[in-house]
Write a protein that holds these residues in place. Structure first.
Motif, PDB file in Angstrom:
ATOM      1  N   LEU A 544       1.112  -1.233  -0.047  1.00  0.00           N
ATOM      2  CA  LEU A 544       0.058   0.002  -0.098  1.00  0.00           C
ATOM      3  C   LEU A 544       0.867   1.385   0.074  1.00  0.00           C
ATOM      4  O   LEU A 544       1.778   1.389   0.966  1.00  0.00           O
ATOM      5  CB  LEU A 544      -0.831  -0.083   1.268  1.00  0.00           C
ATOM      6  CG  LEU A 544      -1.899  -1.304   1.533  1.00  0.00           C
ATOM      7  CD1 LEU A 544      -2.691  -0.906   2.499  1.00  0.00           C
ATOM      8  CD2 LEU A 544      -2.929  -1.245   0.168  1.00  0.00           C
ATOM      9  N   THR A 545       0.721   2.013  -0.857  1.00  0.00           N
ATOM     10  CA  THR A 545       1.406   3.162  -1.055  1.00  0.00           C
ATOM     11  C   THR A 545       0.822   4.587  -1.117  1.00  0.00           C
ATOM     12  O   THR A 545      -0.594   4.414  -1.116  1.00  0.00           O
ATOM     13  CB  THR A 545       2.513   3.181  -2.488  1.00  0.00           C
ATOM     14  OG1 THR A 545       1.679   3.527  -3.605  1.00  0.00           O
ATOM     15  CG2 THR A 545       2.893   1.852  -2.513  1.00  0.00           C
ATOM     16  N   GLY A 546       1.366   5.554  -1.282  1.00  0.00           N
ATOM     17  CA  GLY A 546       0.731   7.019  -1.381  1.00  0.00           C
ATOM     18  C   GLY A 546       0.909   7.755   0.086  1.00  0.00           C
ATOM     19  O   GLY A 546       0.766   7.119   1.287  1.00  0.00           O
ATOM     20  N   ALA A 547       0.479   8.843  -0.154  1.00  0.00           N
ATOM     21  CA  ALA A 547       0.359   9.530   1.297  1.00  0.00           C
ATOM     22  C   ALA A 547      -0.891   9.082   2.053  1.00  0.00           C
ATOM     23  O   ALA A 547      -0.744   9.243   3.292  1.00  0.00           O
ATOM     24  CB  ALA A 547      -0.049  11.121   0.903  1.00  0.00           C
ATOM     25  N   PHE A 548      -1.867   8.676   1.699  1.00  0.00           N
ATOM     26  CA  PHE A 548      -2.854   7.868   2.478  1.00  0.00           C
ATOM     27  C   PHE A 548      -2.725   6.354   2.793  1.00  0.00           C
ATOM     28  O   PHE A 548      -2.780   6.022   3.613  1.00  0.00           O
ATOM     29  CB  PHE A 548      -4.293   8.123   1.643  1.00  0.00           C
ATOM     30  CG  PHE A 548      -5.379   7.546   2.460  1.00  0.00           C
ATOM     31  CD1 PHE A 548      -5.802   7.926   3.841  1.00  0.00           C
ATOM     32  CD2 PHE A 548      -6.290   6.481   1.956  1.00  0.00           C
ATOM     33  CE1 PHE A 548      -6.829   7.368   4.764  1.00  0.00           C
ATOM     34  CE2 PHE A 548      -6.999   5.910   2.519  1.00  0.00           C
ATOM     35  CZ  PHE A 548      -7.369   6.216   3.836  1.00  0.00           C
ATOM     36  N   SER A 550      -0.224   5.013   3.161  1.00  0.00           N
ATOM     37  CA  SER A 550       1.226   4.863   4.067  1.00  0.00           C
ATOM     38  C   SER A 550       0.399   4.851   5.301  1.00  0.00           C
ATOM     39  O   SER A 550       1.335   4.558   6.414  1.00  0.00           O
ATOM     40  CB  SER A 550       2.159   5.694   3.809  1.00  0.00           C
ATOM     41  OG  SER A 550       1.693   6.865   4.058  1.00  0.00           O
ATOM     42  N   HIS A 551      -0.599   5.316   5.733  1.00  0.00           N
ATOM     43  CA  HIS A 551      -1.129   5.407   7.159  1.00  0.00           C
ATOM     44  C   HIS A 551      -2.251   4.446   7.312  1.00  0.00           C
ATOM     45  O   HIS A 551      -2.813   4.444   8.301  1.00  0.00           O
ATOM     46  CB  HIS A 551      -1.588   6.915   7.126  1.00  0.00           C
ATOM     47  CG  HIS A 551      -0.688   7.949   7.306  1.00  0.00           C
ATOM     48  ND1 HIS A 551      -0.167   8.874   6.203  1.00  0.00           N
ATOM     49  CD2 HIS A 551       0.071   8.448   8.357  1.00  0.00           C
ATOM     50  CE1 HIS A 551       0.502   9.635   6.503  1.00  0.00           C
ATOM     51  NE2 HIS A 551       0.761   9.298   7.724  1.00  0.00           N
ATOM     52  N   ILE A 552      -2.572   3.561   6.378  1.00  0.00           N
ATOM     53  CA  ILE A 552      -3.675   2.631   6.537  1.00  0.00           C
ATOM     54  C   ILE A 552      -3.187   1.457   7.328  1.00  0.00           C
ATOM     55  O   ILE A 552      -1.975   0.849   6.978  1.00  0.00           O
ATOM     56  CB  ILE A 552      -4.278   2.108   5.327  1.00  0.00           C
ATOM     57  CG1 ILE A 552      -5.104   3.394   4.410  1.00  0.00           C
ATOM     58  CG2 ILE A 552      -5.413   1.128   5.500  1.00  0.00           C
ATOM     59  CD1 ILE A 552      -5.611   2.948   3.061  1.00  0.00           C
ATOM     60  N   GLN A 572       1.983  -4.690   3.429  1.00  0.00           N
ATOM     61  CA  GLN A 572       2.608  -3.771   4.005  1.00  0.00           C
ATOM     62  C   GLN A 572       2.292  -2.283   3.520  1.00  0.00           C
ATOM     63  O   GLN A 572       2.006  -1.926   2.278  1.00  0.00           O
ATOM     64  CB  GLN A 572       4.230  -3.724   3.969  1.00  0.00           C
ATOM     65  CG  GLN A 572       5.012  -5.113   4.382  1.00  0.00           C
ATOM     66  CD  GLN A 572       6.244  -5.069   4.008  1.00  0.00           C
ATOM     67  OE1 GLN A 572       6.867  -4.837   3.091  1.00  0.00           O
ATOM     68  NE2 GLN A 572       7.192  -5.348   5.151  1.00  0.00           N
ATOM     69  N   SER A 573       2.336  -1.317   4.327  1.00  0.00           N
ATOM     70  CA  SER A 573       2.277   0.206   4.005  1.00  0.00           C
ATOM     71  C   SER A 573       3.726   0.609   3.667  1.00  0.00           C
ATOM     72  O   SER A 573       4.441   0.534   4.722  1.00  0.00           O
ATOM     73  CB  SER A 573       1.478   0.870   4.952  1.00  0.00           C
ATOM     74  OG  SER A 573       0.197   0.608   5.257  1.00  0.00           O
ATOM     75  N   VAL A 574       3.811   1.088   2.563  1.00  0.00           N
ATOM     76  CA  VAL A 574       5.461   1.405   2.311  1.00  0.00           C
ATOM     77  C   VAL A 574       5.554   2.864   2.243  1.00  0.00           C
ATOM     78  O   VAL A 574       7.054   3.041   1.614  1.00  0.00           O
ATOM     79  CB  VAL A 574       5.936   0.487   1.049  1.00  0.00           C
ATOM     80  CG1 VAL A 574       5.837  -1.136   1.457  1.00  0.00           C
ATOM     81  CG2 VAL A 574       4.997   0.714  -0.008  1.00  0.00           C
ATOM     82  N   GLY A 575       4.808   3.523   2.512  1.00  0.00           N
ATOM     83  CA  GLY A 575       5.155   5.202   2.305  1.00  0.00           C
ATOM     84  C   GLY A 575       4.782   5.575   0.929  1.00  0.00           C
ATOM     85  O   GLY A 575       4.213   5.192  -0.019  1.00  0.00           O
ATOM     86  N   ASN A 576       5.438   6.827   0.662  1.00  0.00           N
ATOM     87  CA  ASN A 576       5.189   7.347  -0.632  1.00  0.00           C
ATOM     88  C   ASN A 576       6.193   6.809  -1.672  1.00  0.00           C
ATOM     89  O   ASN A 576       7.251   7.270  -1.857  1.00  0.00           O
ATOM     90  CB  ASN A 576       5.573   8.851  -0.644  1.00  0.00           C
ATOM     91  CG  ASN A 576       5.239   9.587  -1.834  1.00  0.00           C
ATOM     92  OD1 ASN A 576       4.814   8.927  -2.849  1.00  0.00           O
ATOM     93  ND2 ASN A 576       5.557  10.766  -1.791  1.00  0.00           N
ATOM     94  N   SER A 577       5.885   5.564  -2.368  1.00  0.00           N
ATOM     95  CA  SER A 577       6.591   4.963  -3.216  1.00  0.00           C
ATOM     96  C   SER A 577       6.891   5.954  -4.488  1.00  0.00           C
ATOM     97  O   SER A 577       7.924   5.967  -5.004  1.00  0.00           O
ATOM     98  CB  SER A 577       6.065   3.570  -3.910  1.00  0.00           C
ATOM     99  OG  SER A 577       5.938   2.770  -2.656  1.00  0.00           O
TER     100      SER A 577
END
Length: 673
Positions: A544-548, A550-552, A572-577
């Motif tokens: 899961l990427t992106g500004a949102f 990454s917080h899920i 995984q939430s991997v932040g702003n890819s």
């Protein structure tokens, strides 16, 4: 080996060869193709070519294998400190067989791992090179111009021919006057001279941007070290013209000249953010020579001043799918007049350069695992595949995940509820607020939220609230808020709402649940289309990427059915890819070649014209899904049995697991929208 030859071993590259005695280490490195940095061209003033004498079996680390330190080293006052055991490769001559250790700091192409801008691993391979030259003074007898003398110096001192010179270089050269002999020039892609300064210069700065429809993120870095010097983010001011991409295209369609307003707005944002980033790092915006900008196709077109209206209707035609390089001055970005802007390729009509950068950063094409990449935003971009095949799609999820269309919804900012837990027996909530370190049931919570207050609920908060209510049995699998025996659940006309917080009053309403259902069903349907095309029922891993994104919390994302079932350990939430991919392309020519080659091979699935999209969308309205089981998720969390409001026990059903086998919900997507 001939007696008049010395054998030299370079480490860690392992390259070896023979040179004549008296050959400088720098010249030997160039002859053997060893990565040893130098800006000053062997004049002993930049300090980039520092090396040490190493050892290997049969060869000890005897300093006498090199010449004695010369006056160049003894009187060295260069930009980089010369360490006690180090020698300058340009001044030290090889006298006998020797092992040369080249430290990472003396390599041009060094491996960089950065944490301050997220997980970033890239070998620095800058598109810009700095070269120091000494230019001959003018002569009455020859009468050659300053530019011609500069050209001659570059060819004689660096072997550089057939260079193209930007107009700004000619202007800078004339301004220097004839008293300046030594100058530094910046050469881009081995052919374009884009900047010139008096004296020695050994740093070049660059900025990577991820221009999203909701947020804009930027990172300023040193192109030669890869060091991220400052980072910044802000809301995309184009939101004033529409919450999502299609509403902005509609604005352009309905307002003549609207595209110019949107273009100037985003360019002004990039310019002001660059100034902000440079201010934090203590440099001037005029020091920036390169930018890499990624974004979805509509952001891409608006930044370039291209008409976005063709992207609003089928066949969603892009002006170009190839990478684009333009002068920053053509976009009015307020950096060095010779700076260039690089935009990686777009994949298709609604899968842009940000998705290409996401693929570059996460690298599904470099592995065997079947990987699903999901950039969660107002327009979700989805990529599925491995080294043999990649598929991509976009799905119009809308702004619900960003807090829009939600009662008491807001952007992720101090004061917003971002985490929610609900007791399965009492149905009492616990919350955490952005800007406060404590949960609401912990001592000191009231004090910790005094500064921010509690102002609303953001996307991650509404995701967790609905997931927790579903797990607690308050929300049925068809998304209906049930009339359970709880003082926090109250009637709102013909539907019900759950009171999450008292002061201020923050509720989860039936309309909120439906908004999230619609968004998550669109996202899940896009994923299912790619899986259908790939011929699989499951994936190995999900990112899961992106500004949102990454917080899920990945588990809650699966509980609601935003994404297909998968072993939670592999989600995984991997932040702003996309932002990391932009940085990689900024710092590395090889990364640019990678993203361009990979993007060209990605197959696009157009959700807007796929007949099965609506079928998948309807089935995905249920929690987690109306027809598909989630066995991997069920192994780690107790999922409620399929239920509807009509079939529930309103007084006692709290969503505890029962012994009977799960059965598909018969309610489908019923309920008010």
């Amino acid at each position: 080996m001939r007696a008049d030859q010395c054998e030299v071993f370079f480490m860690p590259s392992g390259r070896r060869g023979t040179v004549a005695p008296g050959t400088s280490v720098l010249d030997a490195a160039r002859t053997l193709g060893v990565d040893l940095d130098s800006v000053c061209g062997g004049r002993g003033i930049c300090g980039r070519c520092q090396i040490e004498v190493g050892a290997r079996p049969g060869l000890d680390a005897d300093p006498s294998r090199l010449s004695e330190p010369s006056s160049t080293e003894l009187s060295y006052e260069g930009r980089r400190q010369l360490h006690a055991s180090a020698r300058l490769g340009c001044a030290a001559a090889i006298l006998r067989d020797v092992v040369i250790d080249v430290p990472e700091t003396s390599q041009v192409h060094r491996q960089v791992v950065r944490k301050d801008a997220g997980r970033l691993e890239v070998e620095v391979d800058p598109i810009i090179a700095l070269r120091y030259v000494e230019v001959a003074p003018p002569s009455l007898t020859e009468g050659t111009g300053a530019l011609q003398r500069l050209q001659a110096a570059l060819s004689q001192q660096w072997g550089l021919w057939d260079l193209c010179f930007d107009h700004c270089v000619l202007v800078a050269l004339q301004r220097l006057g004839e008293q300046v002999v030594g100058v530094s020039v910046a050469i881009r892609a081995g052919q374009d001279v884009v900047a010139l300064w008096p004296g020695l210069r050994d740093h070049v700065y660059a900025v990577a941007f991820d221009v999203g429809s909701t947020t804009v993120a930027g990172h300023l870095c040193d192109m030669f070290t890869g060091q991220v010097l400052s980072s910044a983010g802000r809301m995309n001011p184009q939101i004033a013209f529409g919450e999502d991409l299609m509403s902005r295209v509609s604005y352009v369609m309905m307002n003549p000249g609207g595209e110019q307003k949107l273009t100037s707005t985003i360019r002004e944002t990039v310019t002001s953010m660059t100034v902000e980033l440079c201010g934090h790092a203590g440099i001037e915006a005029d020091d920036v020579l390169e930018l890499c900008i990624v974004g979805n196709p509509i952001m891409h077109h608006l930044l370039l001043g291209l008409d976005p209206r063709p992207l609003g209707t089928a066949p969603f035609a892009l002006a170009t799918t190839a990478s684009v390089t333009v002068k920053a001055s053509d976009l009015g970005l307020g950096v060095h007049p010779g700076a260039r802007v690089y935009l990686p390729p777009c994949i298709a009509g609604h899968v842009g350069a940000d998705a290409a950068a996401m693929v570059l950063a996460e690298g599904p094409h470099r592995g065997d695992a079947l990987t699903l990449l999901v950039d969660v935003g107002t327009n979700a971009e989805i990529v599925l595949g491995h080294r043999d095949r990649l598929l991509a799609a976009s799905s119009p999820t809308g702004p619900a995940f960003e807090g829009a269309q939600i009662s008491n919804g807001q952007r992720a900012a101090p004061g917003a509820i971002e985490r929610v837990r609900i007791d399965r027996d009492t149905l009492e909530p616990r919350i955490r607020v952005i800007g406060a370190a404590r949960w609401s049931d912990q001592p000191g919570f009231e004090r910790s939220v005094q500064r921010t207050g509690i102002t609303g609920i953001c996307g991650s908060g509404i995701i967790e609230a609905i997931a927790e209510l579903f797990l607690a049995g308050v929300i049925a699998t068809d998304g209906t808020i049930r009339a359970v025996d709880c003082p926090r659940v109250s009637a709102h006309g013909r539907t019900y709402a759950y009171r999450l917080w008292d002061e201020p009053l923050i509720e989860v309403t039936q309309a909120d649940v439906r908004a999230i259902q619609l968004a998550k069903a669109a996202l899940q349907a896009g994923c299912r289309l790619l899986m259908d095309e790939f011929g699989v029922d499951s994936v190995d891993q999900i990112r899961l990427t992106g500004a949102f994104g990454s917080h899920i919390d990945p588990v809650y994302a699966m509980v609601l059915g935003l994404i297909p079932d998968c072993d939670p350990a592999n989600v995984q939430s991997v932040g702003n890819s996309a932002g990391r991919g932009s940085l990689m392309a900024l710092l590395s020519v090889a990364a640019r070649a990678d993203v361009e080659a990979t993007s060209a091979g990605i197959e696009k699935i157009e959700t807007a014209v796929e007949p099965k999209f609506q079928e998948h969308f309807v089935a995905a309205m249920g929690f987690p899904h109306s027809t598909l089981p989630y066995p991997a998720l069920a192994r780690v969390i107790a999922l409620p049995q399929p239920s509807t409001e009509a079939g529930s026990n309103r007084r006692t059903d709290r969503g505890r697991r029962r012994t009977q086998q799960p059965r598909p919900s018969t309610a489908g997507h019923s309920g008010s929208f």
